[in-house]
Design an enzyme around this catalytic site. Structure first.
Site, PDB file in Angstrom:
ATOM      1  CD  GLU A 137      13.505   3.544   9.973  1.00 29.18           C
ATOM      2  OE1 GLU A 137      13.848   2.403  10.284  1.00 29.18           O
ATOM      3  OE2 GLU A 137      13.934   4.574  10.519  1.00 29.18           O
ATOM      4  CB  CYS A 181      13.424   9.854   8.052  1.00 31.68           C
ATOM      5  SG  CYS A 181      12.291   9.051   7.028  1.00 31.68           S
ATOM      6  CE  LYS A 189      -1.634   3.211   2.528  1.00 31.85           C
ATOM      7  NZ  LYS A 189      -1.842   4.264   1.562  1.00 31.85           N
ATOM      8  CD  GLU A 237      10.082  13.794  10.979  1.00 33.82           C
ATOM      9  OE1 GLU A 237       9.004  13.213  11.155  1.00 33.82           O
ATOM     10  OE2 GLU A 237      11.089  13.248  10.492  1.00 33.82           O
TER      11      GLU A 237
HETATM   12  C1  UN1 Z   1      14.144   8.608   4.352  1.00 33.34           C
HETATM   13  O1  UN1 Z   1      14.264   9.807   4.450  1.00 33.34           O
HETATM   14  O2  UN1 Z   1      13.111   8.048   4.785  1.00 33.34           O
HETATM   15  O3  UN1 Z   1      19.960   8.216   3.902  1.00 33.34           O
HETATM   16  C2  UN1 Z   1      15.114   7.737   3.696  1.00 33.34           C
HETATM   17  C3  UN1 Z   1      19.240   8.870   3.151  1.00 33.34           C
HETATM   18  C4  UN1 Z   1      18.532   8.155   2.031  1.00 33.34           C
HETATM   19  C5  UN1 Z   1      17.284   7.522   2.526  1.00 33.34           C
HETATM   20  C6  UN1 Z   1      16.390   8.416   3.298  1.00 33.34           C
HETATM   21  N1  UN1 Z   1      19.408   7.157   1.471  1.00 33.34           N
HETATM   22  O4  UN1 Z   1      19.071  10.072   3.276  1.00 33.34           O
END
Ligand code: UN1
Length: 499
Positions: free
Chosen positions: A254, A288, A179, A389
């Protein structure tokens, strides 16, 4: 395809491309230009999700018995198809998600890297053999597939993150219902099509597009789904965890980050500035791993801020398909509104707005979700802009007086994904590596840019103890079985018989 050339993309269930049971669709539009309608996608409901789960459950038995190196051959073919289609897939991604084309290529490349890596796992998936405490007895452990995986992916890495989850699941012998985020269904569709074209048997990978409330919940609540892997906000992750608990499924989460770059007084300042610009504003701050906090030693604070702000001001904002543009739009109206909200919060908290601070909505920007790259300085570590965040182009810069204070600031947030230090002092670098409570750590490089063959994930409210990518991903998508073979021909009792 309708008369205006706008395609309708369907779900993939049990090897058939089908519309949603309700016949409903939703629109996918370009965040740089909302007049650009990319396609219609199946607006699925619980019924569609349940059909997909059934298809995945039926496909599991034959798929788990395919030898892993044979499963991996399909992944190798998928990797090659991704290489061939890279440019088109990257353009589709920029159009639906907004990140600049160079970064969209990187996102597809991450899926390519993962496909080659996980295909290699078809011939590894090593277990252990160990001596038995008894004579004439053999002891070993093997990885076993788990069953149906429900995979729920975000919009910020619309191909890379599905690849991190789907490919290890497939090579382990699991089947999947995907999804994808409602804002980026096309990249997910493109990825699933690659795997279909690579020869994946029907039902092994199913795609159901639509909202989390309907499709997501059906996956979380299903007793047939054995694993759920989710990337998204900490808030939604908590709901995922709660909804999955009654059926005891394995849950991999995550979630958010509030990552920091620490700049020591002996750092190469120009290098640190480059790192903070890329870490903070790459992908419009929507990673992230984004460096949304920068802590700078008081001795170099003024010099750093001066160079940093000067460089951020030069960033060219616009449509990611224009090769001269360095920062694209936010992904949606909601996202740019969050950014605007936090700019207000930062001002009210008394931080200094050093640059940016405004949405861009006139001229070429009028039909997109653009915002100036924004830097707050003189931020206190407890301010909300330094704690929460934002997931947008806003960076909080804070001064500190000592290494110990920097460590306390770095660790003083609820998240623990990524951190970095710029220093030439090897001892400080090693202390920071040891003492910063994150799952990823960088020395003299920004907080973004993890490579696919090492574990990816974070501590505290970023995750729930699992890791994706690298060999660690296999632990999410397989289960250990320990096997003992007694070839003595007599009863031997462990822990009791000593001879
Ligand atoms: C994300 O932001 O969820 O390390 C992943 C990084 C990328 C992946 C980010 N290779 O910034």
């Amino acid at each position: 395809m309708n008369e205006l050339g706008v395609p309708t993309c369907q779900n993939l269930i049990g090897g058939e491309w089908v519309p949603a049971a309700s016949g409903e669709v939703f629109e996918n539009r370009n965040p740089a230009d909302t007049g650009d309608l990319i396609g219609y996608f199946a607006k699925s409901s619980r019924t569609d999700a349940e059909r997909a789960v059934d298809a995945a459950a039926r496909a599991f038995e034959p798929w788990r018995l395919v030898p892993a190196p044979k499963r991996a051959e399909i992944l190798f073919r998928a990797a090659q198809l991704l290489v061939e289609r890279k440019e088109r897939l990257a353009r589709d991604m920029t159009r639906e998600m907004g990140k600049v084309l160079e970064e969209a290529r990187g996102d597809v490349q991450e899926a390519i890297d993962m496909a080659f890596f996980m295909a290699g796992e078809g011939r590894r998936q090593h277990g252990q053999t160990a001596p038995s405490e008894l004579r004439d007895k053999f002891a070993m452990s093997i990885r076993q597939p788990i069953g149906v995986c429900g995979i729920i992916t975000p919009w910020n890495f619309p191909m890379a993150i599905p690849s991190w989850k789907i490919l290890p699941a497939l090579v382990c012998g699991d089947t999947v219902v995907l999804k994808p985020a409602t804002l980026t269904p096309l990249s997910a569709w493109n990825f699933v099509k690659v795997l279909e074209d690579a020869g994946l048997p029907p039902g092994v990978l199913n795609l159901v597009t639509g909202g989390g409330g309907d499709v997501g919940n059906a996956l979380l609540e299903s007793p047939v789904v054995s694993v759920v892997s989710f990337t998204g906000s900490t808030e939604v992750g908590r709901t995922v965890s709660t909804k999955a608990a009654p059926t005891f499924k394995k849950v991999h989460l995550e979630m958010g980050g509030k990552n920091i770059i620490v700049v020591m007084d002996d750092a190469d300042l120009a290098l640190a500035v480059d790192g903070c610009v890329w870490g903070g504003f790459g992908t419009t701050g929507q990673r992230c791993t984004a460096a949304s906090r920068v802590a700078v030693h008081r001795k170099v604070y003024e010099a750093f801020v001066d160079q940093y702000v000067r460089q951020v001001r030069t960033l060219k904002v616009g449509d990611g398909l224009d090769p001269s543009v360095q920062m694209g739009p936010s992904v949606s109206r909601g996202q740019v509104e969050t950014v605007m909200h936090y700019v207000g919060v930062g001002r009210a908290e008394g931080a200094t707005l050093a640059c940016g601070g405004h949405a861009l909505d006139t001229g070429a920007y009028a039909k997109g979700f653009f915002h100036e790259p924004t830097v707050f300085t003189d931020v206190h570590p407890q301010m909300r802009i330094a704690q929460e965040e934002i997931f947008g182009p806003v960076v909080s810069v804070m001064p500190f007086e000592s290494f110990e204070e920097a460590v306390a600031i770095a660790n003083g947030v609820e998240y623990g994904l990524s951190a970095s230090i710029y220093t030439r002092d090897i001892n400080l670098a090693f202390r920071a590596m040891r003492d910063l409570h994150t799952g990823l750590f960088y020395v003299n490089a920004p907080t973004i840019g993890a490579e696919i063959h090492l574990p990816f994930g974070g501590t505290k409210n970023t995750g729930n103890g699992h890791r994706e990518a690298g060999e660690a991903a296999l632990d999410v998508f397989s289960e250990w079985k320990s096997i003992y073979v007694d070839f003595s021909g007599r009863l031997q009792r462990a822990q009791i018989d000593t001879e």
